[in-house]
Write a protein that holds these residues in place. Structure first.
Motif, mmCIF file in Angstrom:
data_model
loop_
_atom_site.group_PDB
_atom_site.id
_atom_site.type_symbol
_atom_site.label_atom_id
_atom_site.label_comp_id
_atom_site.label_asym_id
_atom_site.label_seq_id
_atom_site.Cartn_x
_atom_site.Cartn_y
_atom_site.Cartn_z
ATOM 1 N N LEU A 1 5.474 2.992 -11.615
ATOM 2 C CA LEU A 1 5.233 1.586 -11.319
ATOM 3 C C LEU A 1 3.758 1.226 -11.482
ATOM 4 O O LEU A 1 3.411 0.275 -12.189
ATOM 5 N N PHE A 2 2.853 2.000 -10.853
ATOM 6 C CA PHE A 2 1.454 1.566 -10.869
ATOM 7 C C PHE A 2 0.671 2.076 -12.073
ATOM 8 O O PHE A 2 -0.431 1.594 -12.341
ATOM 9 N N CYS A 3 1.234 3.014 -12.843
ATOM 10 C CA CYS A 3 0.551 3.495 -14.059
ATOM 11 C C CYS A 3 1.128 2.906 -15.341
ATOM 12 O O CYS A 3 0.415 2.808 -16.350
ATOM 13 N N SER A 4 2.397 2.557 -15.339
ATOM 14 C CA SER A 4 3.065 2.129 -16.563
ATOM 15 C C SER A 4 3.596 0.697 -16.481
ATOM 16 O O SER A 4 3.190 -0.181 -17.240
ATOM 17 N N GLU A 5 4.515 0.465 -15.549
ATOM 18 C CA GLU A 5 5.233 -0.816 -15.541
ATOM 19 C C GLU A 5 4.343 -1.993 -15.161
ATOM 20 O O GLU A 5 4.318 -3.022 -15.861
ATOM 21 N N ASN A 6 3.605 -1.870 -14.061
ATOM 22 C CA ASN A 6 2.746 -2.988 -13.661
ATOM 23 C C ASN A 6 1.637 -3.261 -14.671
ATOM 24 O O ASN A 6 1.384 -4.432 -15.011
ATOM 25 N N PRO A 7 0.946 -2.231 -15.200
ATOM 26 C CA PRO A 7 -0.031 -2.517 -16.267
ATOM 27 C C PRO A 7 0.615 -3.167 -17.492
ATOM 28 O O PRO A 7 0.024 -4.063 -18.106
ATOM 29 N N GLY B 1 5.171 -0.629 -21.095
ATOM 30 C CA GLY B 1 5.486 -0.426 -19.692
ATOM 31 C C GLY B 1 6.850 0.129 -19.351
ATOM 32 O O GLY B 1 7.076 0.549 -18.219
ATOM 33 N N ARG B 2 7.785 0.161 -20.315
ATOM 34 C CA ARG B 2 9.123 0.657 -20.001
ATOM 35 C C ARG B 2 9.672 1.499 -21.152
ATOM 36 O O ARG B 2 9.314 1.289 -22.309
#
Length: 408
Positions: free
Chosen positions: A333-339, A353-354
């Protein structure tokens, strides 16, 4: 190309396969055929990790490229498992108008770095929004560079023109900074009250002008309830946290390392550091963003603030997972999806992100059973050092895929 292994998203992990076609993911399923790359159960495959707060030091004037440029920043990012970055605007030639922003874009395209860069535009006294959608950065008080405000009233007047924009804030109150300017140490010159006061004001501005706000490199535990309360009222605010504010605190400072351990905002107390870890865990903090600030060691000794962190991003994430017991899903979540969610409005036709069909085929693979000791000679950043030198992280980067190609 088919990649198989343990895939991680914020909703869970699964052993599956990914089919890549060119620079896109086209299919994710369990039986796609013989894999070109098969990763063991010791490895986790993430949608490519993104660092949405870096300073590449590169602009059309090229006056600071002796310590970094777009290509060396990209090399450091790949070394750290990062597949896209967002570059801050406090350059000697800041991107603050349509023309100066487009000039920086052209300069970036001329460099042709190996990963994608999203560029922030700067907000300073008297600036106005660009004619096209970009993320913006506002420096509430003096930091590195000249793009900052000297009073909060000046910032309020300027932000009145940015209604509805995406604005990131460096939260330090310029008046309080002036009041503490003659204190004995860097940490005392930029105390917690400066960040707390600026947090209150930034939240007011985000609400007043209906901004999509982001608070950068958050570091003070006392400010977290202000953020949670604002969110409970529907204020659109997200927050970053850096590796250095999660790993180091003021007890790590010595007379020998003060130069290398100086940044804005500075290192905080043990209690603040633990509060940042807890807030990243509970979702108050949304992004692991490094504030990668490459300066030479001589410059750090002279009092220039900032640390390089791109090379060590992924290894640091393994510390969060294995030593601090964050779940892989939280890291996704905080390394991939949210960025990815942050940059996607500005990067079309790319989409980060996904691990899903239609997303860009950039992946970060972490090996949780292969520790790595950080060594200066392994750094790819042009400034050539890391604050983590000599530290052993419990895992490492196994592979990095950038837009369908394995680059590590």
């Amino acid at each position: 190309m088919i990649i198989q292994g343990t895939l991680v998203s914020s909703s869970g992990t699964s052993h599956s396969q990914i089919r890549l076609d060119g620079n896109q993911i086209v299919e994710v399923a369990s039986n796609l055929g013989k894999a070109d790359y098969s990763f063991s159960d010791d490895c986790l495959i993430f949608a490519g990790m993104g660092d949405i707060h870096i300073h590449a030091r590169d602009d059309v004037g090229e006056s600071q490229i002796y310590k970094e440029d777009f290509c060396t920043a990209a090399a450091a990012a790949i070394n750290g498992g990062v597949v896209h970055v967002a570059d801050m605007p406090n350059n000697p030639v800041p991107p603050i108008t349509d023309e100066s922003y487009r000039d920086k874009v052209k300069h970036l395209e001329k460099r042709n770095p190996a990963i994608h860069f999203t560029l922030y535009a700067g907000i300073g006294p008297g600036t106005r929004p660009l004619s096209f959608a970009v993320p913006y950065k506002a420096y509430m008080g003096p930091s590195v560079g000249d793009l900052f405000f000297r009073t909060l009233e000046q910032l309020d007047e300027t932000l009145s023109h940015y209604q509805g924009c995406n604005v990131s804030f460096h939260c330090e109150d310029p008046i309080l900074l002036d009041e503490h300017a003659n204190a004995a140490t860097h940490e005392e010159r930029r105390p917690a009250e400066c960040e707390i006061s600026a947090t209150r004001f930034a939240l007011q501005m985000i609400e007043k002008y209906d901004l999509r706000g982001k608070l950068c490199h958050y570091s003070v535990g006392e400010g977290l309830p202000l953020i949670r309360e604002a969110r409970s009222r529907g204020v659109k605010v997200t927050c970053e946290v850096t590796p250095h504010h999660l790993y180091f605190d003021q007890t790590d400072l010595t007379d020998q390392n003060r130069g290398k351990m100086q940044m804005n905002p500075p290192l905080r107390t043990v209690s603040d550091r633990k509060a940042m870890l807890a807030a990243l865990r509970d979702g108050t903090l949304d992004y692991l963003a490094t504030d990668h600030a490459p300066h030479t060691l001589d410059e750090n000794e002279q009092g220039i603030s900032g640390q390089p962190h791109l090379d060590t991003y992924g290894a640091f994430v393994t510390w969060l997972i294995l030593d601090q017991k964050f779940s892989p899903e939280q890291a996704a979540l905080f390394c991939s999806e949210n960025p990815g969610n942050f940059v996607n409005p500005y990067v079309s036709p790319k989409k980060f992100g996904r691990i899903e069909a239609g997303y860009t085929a950039s992946l970060t693979v972490l090996n949780l059973k292969q520790p790595v000791t950080i060594k200066r000679e392994d750094m790819q950043t042009k400034c050539g050092w890391s604050p983590f030198e000599g530290i052993t992280f419990p895992g490492s980067i196994e592979a990095v895929f950038i837009e369908g190609k394995r680059l590590r």
